[in-house]
Scaffold this motif. Structure first.
Motif, PDB file in Angstrom:
ATOM      1  N   LEU A   1       0.932  -1.230   0.161  1.00 57.23           N
ATOM      2  CA  LEU A   1      -0.088   0.033  -0.115  1.00 57.23           C
ATOM      3  C   LEU A   1       0.863   1.247  -0.047  1.00 57.23           C
ATOM      4  O   LEU A   1       0.540   2.338  -0.612  1.00 57.23           O
ATOM      5  N   ILE A   2       1.963   1.347   0.756  1.00 52.91           N
ATOM      6  CA  ILE A   2       2.917   2.426   1.014  1.00 52.91           C
ATOM      7  C   ILE A   2       3.595   2.453  -0.454  1.00 52.91           C
ATOM      8  O   ILE A   2       3.651   3.766  -1.113  1.00 52.91           O
ATOM      9  N   THR A   3       3.792   1.632  -1.191  1.00 52.10           N
ATOM     10  CA  THR A   3       4.618   1.635  -2.559  1.00 52.10           C
ATOM     11  C   THR A   3       3.619   1.930  -3.619  1.00 52.10           C
ATOM     12  O   THR A   3       3.749   2.870  -4.459  1.00 52.10           O
ATOM     13  N   LYS A   4       2.255   1.586  -3.525  1.00 53.50           N
ATOM     14  CA  LYS A   4       1.150   2.032  -4.304  1.00 53.50           C
ATOM     15  C   LYS A   4       0.890   3.682  -4.166  1.00 53.50           C
ATOM     16  O   LYS A   4       0.592   4.414  -5.145  1.00 53.50           O
ATOM     17  N   ASP A   5       0.882   4.077  -2.782  1.00 52.00           N
ATOM     18  CA  ASP A   5       0.462   5.318  -2.481  1.00 52.00           C
ATOM     19  C   ASP A   5       1.638   6.224  -3.316  1.00 52.00           C
ATOM     20  O   ASP A   5       1.474   7.408  -3.672  1.00 52.00           O
TER      21      ASP A   5
ATOM     22  N   ALA B   1      -3.175  21.455 -13.916  1.00 48.69           N
ATOM     23  CA  ALA B   1      -1.818  21.220 -13.283  1.00 48.69           C
ATOM     24  C   ALA B   1      -1.786  21.620 -11.961  1.00 48.69           C
ATOM     25  O   ALA B   1      -1.326  20.961 -11.226  1.00 48.69           O
ATOM     26  N   LEU B   2      -2.366  22.495 -11.515  1.00 54.20           N
ATOM     27  CA  LEU B   2      -2.400  22.946 -10.059  1.00 54.20           C
ATOM     28  C   LEU B   2      -3.246  21.776  -9.214  1.00 54.20           C
ATOM     29  O   LEU B   2      -2.742  21.327  -8.011  1.00 54.20           O
ATOM     30  N   VAL B   3      -4.296  20.974  -9.859  1.00 54.52           N
ATOM     31  CA  VAL B   3      -5.006  20.285  -9.037  1.00 54.52           C
ATOM     32  C   VAL B   3      -3.923  18.831  -8.893  1.00 54.52           C
ATOM     33  O   VAL B   3      -4.019  18.427  -7.703  1.00 54.52           O
ATOM     34  N   HIS B   4      -3.335  18.603 -10.000  1.00 46.39           N
ATOM     35  CA  HIS B   4      -2.511  17.332  -9.683  1.00 46.39           C
ATOM     36  C   HIS B   4      -1.221  17.576  -8.884  1.00 46.39           C
ATOM     37  O   HIS B   4      -0.575  16.857  -8.057  1.00 46.39           O
ATOM     38  N   GLU B   5      -0.851  18.887  -9.048  1.00 50.10           N
ATOM     39  CA  GLU B   5       0.287  19.378  -7.906  1.00 50.10           C
ATOM     40  C   GLU B   5      -0.322  19.081  -6.254  1.00 50.10           C
ATOM     41  O   GLU B   5       0.558  18.615  -5.589  1.00 50.10           O
ATOM     42  N   SER B   6      -1.505  19.533  -5.943  1.00 53.42           N
ATOM     43  CA  SER B   6      -1.927  19.340  -4.819  1.00 53.42           C
ATOM     44  C   SER B   6      -1.999  18.030  -4.725  1.00 53.42           C
ATOM     45  O   SER B   6      -1.745  17.353  -3.476  1.00 53.42           O
ATOM     46  N   LEU B   7      -2.619  16.824  -5.478  1.00 57.79           N
ATOM     47  CA  LEU B   7      -2.613  15.572  -5.353  1.00 57.79           C
ATOM     48  C   LEU B   7      -1.494  14.805  -5.184  1.00 57.79           C
ATOM     49  O   LEU B   7      -1.279  13.803  -4.233  1.00 57.79           O
ATOM     50  N   SER B   8      -0.216  15.375  -5.478  1.00 57.93           N
ATOM     51  CA  SER B   8       1.198  14.685  -5.415  1.00 57.93           C
ATOM     52  C   SER B   8       1.652  15.102  -4.156  1.00 57.93           C
ATOM     53  O   SER B   8       2.696  14.405  -3.697  1.00 57.93           O
TER      54      SER B   8
ATOM     55  N   ILE C   1       1.227   6.414  -7.154  1.00 52.10           N
ATOM     56  CA  ILE C   1       0.114   7.482  -7.138  1.00 52.10           C
ATOM     57  C   ILE C   1       0.504   8.652  -7.265  1.00 52.10           C
ATOM     58  O   ILE C   1       0.336   9.731  -7.965  1.00 52.10           O
ATOM     59  N   ARG C   2       1.383   9.057  -6.271  1.00 52.83           N
ATOM     60  CA  ARG C   2       1.842  10.510  -5.856  1.00 52.83           C
ATOM     61  C   ARG C   2       2.815  10.771  -6.995  1.00 52.83           C
ATOM     62  O   ARG C   2       2.915  12.161  -7.665  1.00 52.83           O
ATOM     63  N   GLU C   3       3.706   9.824  -7.451  1.00 51.11           N
ATOM     64  CA  GLU C   3       4.574  10.158  -8.268  1.00 51.11           C
ATOM     65  C   GLU C   3       4.038  10.278  -9.854  1.00 51.11           C
ATOM     66  O   GLU C   3       4.314  11.371 -10.482  1.00 51.11           O
ATOM     67  N   ILE C   4       2.732   9.604 -10.079  1.00 49.59           N
ATOM     68  CA  ILE C   4       2.087   9.778 -11.350  1.00 49.59           C
ATOM     69  C   ILE C   4       1.498  11.191 -11.349  1.00 49.59           C
ATOM     70  O   ILE C   4       1.528  12.082 -12.350  1.00 49.59           O
ATOM     71  N   HIS C   5       0.970  11.712 -10.344  1.00 49.25           N
ATOM     72  CA  HIS C   5       0.220  13.054 -10.184  1.00 49.25           C
ATOM     73  C   HIS C   5       1.590  14.054 -10.426  1.00 49.25           C
ATOM     74  O   HIS C   5       1.280  14.925 -11.064  1.00 49.25           O
TER      75      HIS C   5
END
Length: 493
Positions: free
Chosen positions: A281-285, A333-340, A288-292
C-alpha cells in the motif's frame, strides 16, 4: 457501559476508568480460562447489575444471549456479595445447571485503590466433559494467575501502553509462558511454529527468550527498543521482531504477586502477510503521488509550449485563444500538484483554488485592479471532482473580469461557498457593469456562444451533475449560482 454505571452506581472517575481498562483487556483471560466473564456492579439498592460480558473464543459459551443490563439471579447473588465484602474469590462447591449443561462458577472481586468496586463472575461450561490437554492446562494456569491479580488490584496494568503497542495477538495465535527470569516454561504449538518461521532451531522450553530473539536479529536492521522488555515479560506492551522476511508480533502480560514479578504470558502472532500488504500500500501510494507529479510536470510543459506559441502569434484573436488554453492547462496542473503532496485521493480545495483564482484574475485583468474574495470553505474535495470544479471557477472568474469589470479601473470578484455534507452551493459575483439592459434571458443566450461558458455548462451538467444560473447581482453586477453534490462517500472538510 458508562450509562449503566452512572445509572446504577456512584463510582468515582478513577474507579470508572479502572473498570473500562479491565473490560478492554479481559478477552485474554476469557480465552485462557475457556470461560465467560461477566462484570457485576453493586447497585445503590443492594443488587448487582451486569455492565459488561465477554465470551471465550476458545470454548463453548454459557450465555448465548446478552445479559448486559440485567440483574443477578437470586441464586448467584449471595456468592457475589461474599466476594465483594470478604474481598476474596468465591468458588461454588457444586456446578449450577443452565438447562442441559452444568456451569462451574467463581466470583472474583475487582480491587482498585485498596477496595472492591465490582465482581467478575467466571463461568465455565462443563458440557464437553473431556480430559484437558497440556495446552489447556497451561491456558487455565495462566488464567488463574491473571484472575488472582484482579482480586489484588494488579490487573489491568495501569502502565500499559496505548495505541499500536496494545492488543493485537490473541490466545489462539500462539502462547508462551515465562518464569521470572524470562525462561520459557511452555510454548503452544502455534507459538513454536511462529518462532520456527523466524529461524529458531530446536525447542524453546528451558531457553531464555531474550537470548533466542537476540540471535535472530539481523545486522543493520532497526529494532524496537522495547523488544528486550517484552520478550523478558517485564512490560505490558506489544512489539515486533523481523527476521528471515518474517514479522512476528509479540505482546507481554507480566504476572505478579503482591508486587513481585513471578513470570509472564507472551502472546505471539505471525503478521508477515499483513506487513507485506502494508508495504504494498505504501508503494502504491508513492506510485500514485509520483504519477500525479509527472502529470503536473507534463501539463506545465504543455502550458509553456502554448505560451511560446502565443508570443509568436500576430493575430490578436489567435493569441488570446492560446492564452486561454494555457490558463486552463495550468489550472488542471494545480490540481495534480495538490494530489502529488498527499496520500489521499482528496484535495484541500481552499488553498488550491485560492491560487488558481488569483492567477486567473491577474491574467485576465490587464487594465483593471481586481480583488478576489472568498467566503466559506470547500473543505476536502475528491480528485475526480476537483479538476472540473477548479476549471469551472477559473472560467467564471476570468469571465467576470474580462466582461463584467473590463470598463472599470477597480473591481471585486467574490466567491461564496456553502457546504453541507456533500452538497455545495457556490455563488460567483462581481460588482461590474452587469447584464446588458438587465435582460437575463438575452444575456444568458449570448453567453452560450462563448467557449468558456460552454465549457462551464458542460462540466457542471455532465461531469458534476449540478445546475448553474446567471442573474443580476443585487446592488449591481452579475452573479452565477452553482449547485452540485460531490460524489458519494466523500467527507466534509
Amino acid at each position: 457501559m458508562s450509562d449503566l454505571i452512572s445509572r446504577h452506581a456512584d463510582l468515582s472517575p478513577a474507579d470508572n476508568e479502572w473498570l473500562h481498562l479491565l473490560v478492554g483487556d479481559w478477552q485474554v483471560i476469557s480465552d485462557l480460562a475457556f470461560a465467560d466473564l461477566v462484570l457485576w456492579l453493586p447497585t445503590t439498592d443492594g443488587n448487582f447489575v451486569a455492565v459488561s460480558q465477554c465470551r471465550p473464543s476458545t470454548g463453548a459459551t454459557v450465555h448465548y444471549d446478552d445479559i448486559v443490563g440485567s440483574f443477578a439471579p437470586e441464586g448467584q447473588r449471595p456468592q457475589l456479595e461474599r466476594a465483594l465484602t470478604e474481598v476474596r474469590s468465591q468458588r461454588s462447591r457444586e456446578p449450577r445447571w443452565f438447562g442441559a449443561y452444568a456451569v462451574r462458577e467463581e466470583a472474583i472481586p475487582v480491587l482498585h485503590a485498596g477496595r472492591a468496586i465490582a465482581v467478575v463472575a467466571r463461568q465455565t461450561n462443563l458440557g464437553s466433559g473431556r480430559t484437558p490437554s497440556r495446552l489447556e492446562l497451561n491456558y487455565v494456569e495462566a488464567a488463574d494467575d491473571l484472575i488472582a491479580m484482579i482480586s489484588r488490584g494488579e490487573f489491568p496494568f495501569p502502565n500499559a501502553a496505548t495505541g499500536p503497542r496494545r492488543g493485537a495477538p490473541r490466545v489462539g495465535d500462539g502462547l508462551i509462558r515465562l518464569n521470572s527470569e524470562g525462561e520459557v516454561l511452555y510454548a503452544s504449538p502455534n507459538a513454536l511454529s511462529c518462532f520456527h518461521r523466524l529461524g529458531v532451531i530446536g525447542p524453546l522450553v528451558g531457553r531464555s527468550l531474550a537470548e533466542v530473539t537476540a540471535d535472530l536479529i539481523e545486522h543493520q536492521t532497526p529494532v524496537d527498543e522495547s523488544l528486550p522488555l517484552v520478550v523478558m515479560g517485564r512490560a505490558p506492551w506489544r512489539t515486533e521482531i523481523e527476521a528471515q522476511r518474517v514479522a512476528l508480533s509479540l505482546r507481554a502480560l507480566p504476572l505478579t504477586e503482591s508486587g513481585q514479578r513471578i513470570g509472564a504470558v507472551l502472546l505471539c502472532r505471525d503478521v508477515s502477510e499483513l506487513r507485506r500488504r502494508e508495504r504494498e500500500l505504501i508503494t502504491k501510494d508513492a506510485t500514485i503521488r509520483e504519477i500525479h507529479h509527472r502529470v503536473k510536470n507534463n501539463l506545465q510543459t504543455v502550458a509553456a509550449l502554448l505560451r511560446l506559441q502565443a508570443r509568436r502569434m500576430d493575430v490578436p484573436e489567435a493569441r488570446a485563444a492560446l492564452e486561454e488554453a494555457m490558463r486552463r492547462v495550468a489550472t488542471i496542473a494545480l490540481v495534480h500538484e495538490s494530489l502529488s503532496q498527499t496520500l489521499d485521493e482528496e484535495v484541500e480545495f481552499d488553498d488550491m483554488v485560492g491560487r488558481a483564482l488569483r492567477l486567473a484574475a491577474d491574467v485576465a485583468s490587464a487594465d483593471t485592479s481586481v480583488r478576489t474574495v472568498r467566503t466559506g470553505s470547500f473543505g476536502l474535495v475528491p480528485a475526480e471532482d476537483a479538476t472540473p470544479l477548479a476549471l469551472i471557477l477559473t472560467e467564471l472568474v476570468t469571465n467576470a473580469v474580462e466582461h463584467g469589470l473590463a470598463k472599470q479601473e477597480t473591481g471585486t470578484v467574490e466567491v461564496a461557498v456553502e457546504r453541507e455534507g456533500s452538497a455545495l452551493r457556490i455563488v460567483v459575483a462581481d460588482d461590474g457593469v452587469g447584464m446588458p439592459d438587465g435582460d437575463v434571458a438575452r444575456a444568458g443566450k449570448a453567453a452560450k456562444s462563448g467557449l468558456g461558458t460552454q465549457i462551464v455548462r458542460t462540466l457542471v451538467t455532465n461531469e458534476l451533475g449540478g445546475t448553474i444560473e446567471w442573474s443580476p447581482r443585487p446592488g449591481g453586477g452579475t452573479q452565477v449560482v452553482l449547485a452540485l453534490v460531490l460524489r458519494d462517500g466523500n467527507r466534509q472538510g
